[in-house]
Design an enzyme around this catalytic site. Structure first.
Site, mmCIF file in Angstrom:
data_model
loop_
_atom_site.group_PDB
_atom_site.id
_atom_site.type_symbol
_atom_site.label_atom_id
_atom_site.label_comp_id
_atom_site.label_asym_id
_atom_site.label_seq_id
_atom_site.Cartn_x
_atom_site.Cartn_y
_atom_site.Cartn_z
ATOM 1 N N ASN A 109 0.840 -1.205 0.000
ATOM 2 C CA ASN A 109 0.000 0.000 0.000
ATOM 3 C C ASN A 109 0.866 1.242 0.000
ATOM 4 O O ASN A 109 1.941 1.285 0.581
ATOM 5 C CB ASN A 109 -0.960 -0.008 1.208
ATOM 6 C CG ASN A 109 -0.404 0.731 2.413
ATOM 7 O OD1 ASN A 109 -0.500 1.958 2.512
ATOM 8 N ND2 ASN A 109 0.225 -0.007 3.316
ATOM 9 N N PHE A 113 -1.647 8.235 4.076
ATOM 10 C CA PHE A 113 -2.433 8.883 5.150
ATOM 11 C C PHE A 113 -3.670 9.596 4.599
ATOM 12 O O PHE A 113 -3.940 10.756 4.934
ATOM 13 C CB PHE A 113 -1.585 9.903 5.941
ATOM 14 C CG PHE A 113 -0.540 9.321 6.836
ATOM 15 C CD1 PHE A 113 -0.463 7.965 7.086
ATOM 16 C CD2 PHE A 113 0.391 10.161 7.462
ATOM 17 C CE1 PHE A 113 0.519 7.447 7.935
ATOM 18 C CE2 PHE A 113 1.370 9.657 8.305
ATOM 19 C CZ PHE A 113 1.436 8.297 8.532
ATOM 20 N N SER A 173 5.539 5.262 8.771
ATOM 21 C CA SER A 173 4.906 4.933 7.487
ATOM 22 C C SER A 173 5.864 5.307 6.362
ATOM 23 O O SER A 173 6.422 6.403 6.352
ATOM 24 C CB SER A 173 3.606 5.714 7.325
ATOM 25 O OG SER A 173 3.206 5.651 5.974
ATOM 26 N N ASN A 175 5.008 5.981 3.389
ATOM 27 C CA ASN A 175 4.272 6.647 2.303
ATOM 28 C C ASN A 175 4.095 8.148 2.463
ATOM 29 O O ASN A 175 3.413 8.767 1.670
ATOM 30 C CB ASN A 175 2.904 5.980 2.139
ATOM 31 C CG ASN A 175 3.058 4.507 1.803
ATOM 32 O OD1 ASN A 175 3.851 4.162 0.934
ATOM 33 N ND2 ASN A 175 2.341 3.646 2.511
ATOM 34 N N THR A 176 4.669 8.718 3.510
ATOM 35 C CA THR A 176 4.687 10.169 3.651
ATOM 36 C C THR A 176 6.153 10.573 3.581
ATOM 37 O O THR A 176 6.939 10.180 4.457
ATOM 38 C CB THR A 176 4.060 10.612 4.991
ATOM 39 O OG1 THR A 176 2.679 10.259 4.978
ATOM 40 C CG2 THR A 176 4.187 12.113 5.213
ATOM 41 N N ASN A 244 5.722 -1.405 11.510
ATOM 42 C CA ASN A 244 4.950 -0.941 10.358
ATOM 43 C C ASN A 244 5.326 -1.781 9.128
ATOM 44 O O ASN A 244 5.971 -2.826 9.279
ATOM 45 C CB ASN A 244 5.258 0.556 10.134
ATOM 46 C CG ASN A 244 4.044 1.321 9.605
ATOM 47 O OD1 ASN A 244 3.378 0.854 8.684
ATOM 48 N ND2 ASN A 244 3.760 2.464 10.177
HETATM 49 C C1 LIG Z 1 -3.793 -0.642 3.408
HETATM 50 C C2 LIG Z 1 -2.972 -0.400 4.649
HETATM 51 C C3 LIG Z 1 -3.034 0.843 5.269
HETATM 52 C C4 LIG Z 1 -2.277 1.081 6.416
HETATM 53 N N1 LIG Z 1 -2.371 2.311 7.024
HETATM 54 C C5 LIG Z 1 -1.674 2.533 8.158
HETATM 55 C C6 LIG Z 1 -1.789 3.770 8.822
HETATM 56 O O1 LIG Z 1 -2.532 4.665 8.423
HETATM 57 N N2 LIG Z 1 -1.048 3.946 9.958
HETATM 58 C C7 LIG Z 1 -0.229 2.966 10.455
HETATM 59 O O2 LIG Z 1 0.395 3.180 11.502
HETATM 60 N N3 LIG Z 1 -0.116 1.774 9.848
HETATM 61 C C8 LIG Z 1 -0.822 1.538 8.716
HETATM 62 N N4 LIG Z 1 -0.710 0.321 8.100
HETATM 63 C C9 LIG Z 1 0.197 -0.693 8.664
HETATM 64 C C10 LIG Z 1 -0.550 -1.693 9.540
HETATM 65 O O3 LIG Z 1 -1.099 -1.058 10.664
HETATM 66 C C11 LIG Z 1 0.394 -2.808 10.017
HETATM 67 O O4 LIG Z 1 1.340 -2.261 10.915
HETATM 68 C C12 LIG Z 1 1.136 -3.472 8.879
HETATM 69 O O5 LIG Z 1 0.255 -3.709 7.800
HETATM 70 C C13 LIG Z 1 1.774 -4.795 9.301
HETATM 71 O O6 LIG Z 1 0.810 -5.686 9.779
HETATM 72 P P1 LIG Z 1 0.173 -6.877 8.885
HETATM 73 O O7 LIG Z 1 1.299 -7.647 8.288
HETATM 74 O O8 LIG Z 1 -0.697 -7.620 9.842
HETATM 75 O O9 LIG Z 1 -0.638 -6.208 7.815
HETATM 76 C C14 LIG Z 1 -1.455 0.062 6.949
HETATM 77 C C15 LIG Z 1 -1.400 -1.195 6.323
HETATM 78 C C16 LIG Z 1 -2.156 -1.432 5.188
HETATM 79 C C17 LIG Z 1 -2.082 -2.786 4.534
#
Ligand SMILES: Cc1cc2nc3c(=O)[nH]c(=O)nc-3n(C[C@H](O)[C@H](O)[C@H](O)COP(=O)(O)O)c2cc1C
Length: 334
Positions: A109, A113, A173, A175-176, A244
């Site tokens: 992704n 934000f 993150s 992405n910022t 993250n």
């Molecule tokens: C589509 C998407 C959007 C995410 N948006 C955020 C976010 O806004 N803030 C954040 O701290 N982590 C964000 N994450 C990271 C998740 O909170 C998590 O830390 C990360 O995906 C690893 O966990 P997982 O392997 O269970 O997905 C996002 C992940 C995905 C897939």
């Protein structure tokens, strides 16, 4: 049941599927259907001074604006983290910005934000009936220069302490642009010190202690991790979310989406994220509880996170790939 729904959702593009799933959940909640299915697995734990009904939480990014807290709560999570929220609304990156790597059980992704800002989220929080553990994950706006970033986080704490069980400081993150630079020691030390002072002021004035949780990247070097751990211990940060998403592409090299910029999550993140978690645990030992996020897909991966030193677990990709059953499976595992 989820295997049928998954076929339908996976036929849609990932972002459309995400909102279709959330809207269906909301409908199930409003119609009373989900209440009949409601099943909160109970394995209480106390971490950061908070009592969690079980140790499985929903990770940030799933419900960025707090629109679906009540519907998600019906699924039995021990805690829910909303956000990342930034002070002002922002649209995020252009679409497409979400990619499903189904064969590898991964997601890339670069949402950036996308969220409706602090004022909107406060309105949502005023309306929720949820009384369980709620984390609110805060970040900075894309157009806030790094030198002013502390102001965005400070405003976040001031806005949300009233509603939050804990507040997550997201500096990880990918992405910022520049956000992950906030993990560098000089900046991080200042940021955490300012937020700790605010936390203390709220405690003195309002008699509410709101734990501060730092969310870190899986792509830190050992030295960077050591610096962060030292600062977090010194500042008495109450929790660390490890981790993250990653900008690396181990395990997905053959995917047609491997070249897409953004953060990789899910099973391909598991190894890197878990290694970092066990390194982090060696540094902090039992001084700071660790909330593991990154590739928790089933009980095997969940147990490995606990063995690496985590006390709580968060799921995002695992929830997409395995559905709501993953919550009770993880919550009740030995
Ligand atoms: C589509 C998407 C959007 C995410 N948006 C955020 C976010 O806004 N803030 C954040 O701290 N982590 C964000 N994450 C990271 C998740 O909170 C998590 O830390 C990360 O995906 C690893 O966990 P997982 O392997 O269970 O997905 C996002 C992940 C995905 C897939």
């Amino acid at each position: 049941m989820y295997s049928i729904l998954k076929k339908i959702f996976f036929a849609l593009d990932p972002e459309t599927a995400h909102y279709a799933a959330l809207k269906s959940l909301d409908l199930a909640k409003r119609s009373g259907l989900s209440r009949c299915l409601k099943n909160q697995p109970l394995r209480p734990v106390t971490v950061m001074g908070l009592s969690f009904p079980n140790r499985i939480g929903l990770a940030a990014g799933f419900d960025k604006n707090g629109d679906y807290i009540d519907a998600l709560a019906e699924l039995g999570f021990g805690f829910i983290e909303i956000g990342t929220v930034t002070p002002r609304p922002q649209p995020g990156n252009p679409k497409p910005r979400l990619f499903r790597l189904a064969e590898q059980q991964g997601i890339i992704n670069r949402m950036g934000f996308n969220n409706k800002g602090y004022d909107y989220v406060v309105k949502r929080l005023e309306k929720t009936d949820y009384r369980g553990i709620l984390g609110i994950n805060i970040g900075k706006n894309k157009d806030t220069p790094l030198e002013n970033a502390i102001d965005d986080y400070l405003l976040g704490f001031r806005t949300f302490w009233k509603y939050a069980s804990y507040i997550t400081i997201n500096v990880s993150s990918p992405n910022t642009p520049g956000l992950r630079d906030l993990q560098h020691s000089d900046f991080l030390a200042r940021l955490l010190c300012v937020l700790k002072q605010e936390q203390h002021a709220v405690f003195l004035n309002e008699k509410k202690h709101v734990p501060l949780v730092l969310k870190i990247s899986p792509d830190l070097t050992d030295n960077e991790l050591a610096d962060i751990a030292e600062i977090a211990i010194r500042e008495k940060i109450e929790g660390i979310i490890s981790t993250n998403t990653t900008i690396h592409r181990e395990g997905v090299e053959n995917s047609p989406y491997a070249h897409e910029p953004g953060g990789l999550s899910g099973l391909p993140l598991f190894k890197r994220s878990t290694l970092l978690t066990s390194r982090l645990h060696k540094f902090v030992q039992d001084r700071i509880p660790i909330i593991a996020s990154g590739g928790v897909m089933d009980t095997r991966t969940g147990k490995e996170k606990l063995n690496a030193g985590a006390q709580l677990l968060q799921v995002y990709s695992g929830f997409i790939y395995s559905g709501p059953d993953i919550i009770s499976q993880l919550a009740l595992m030995d």
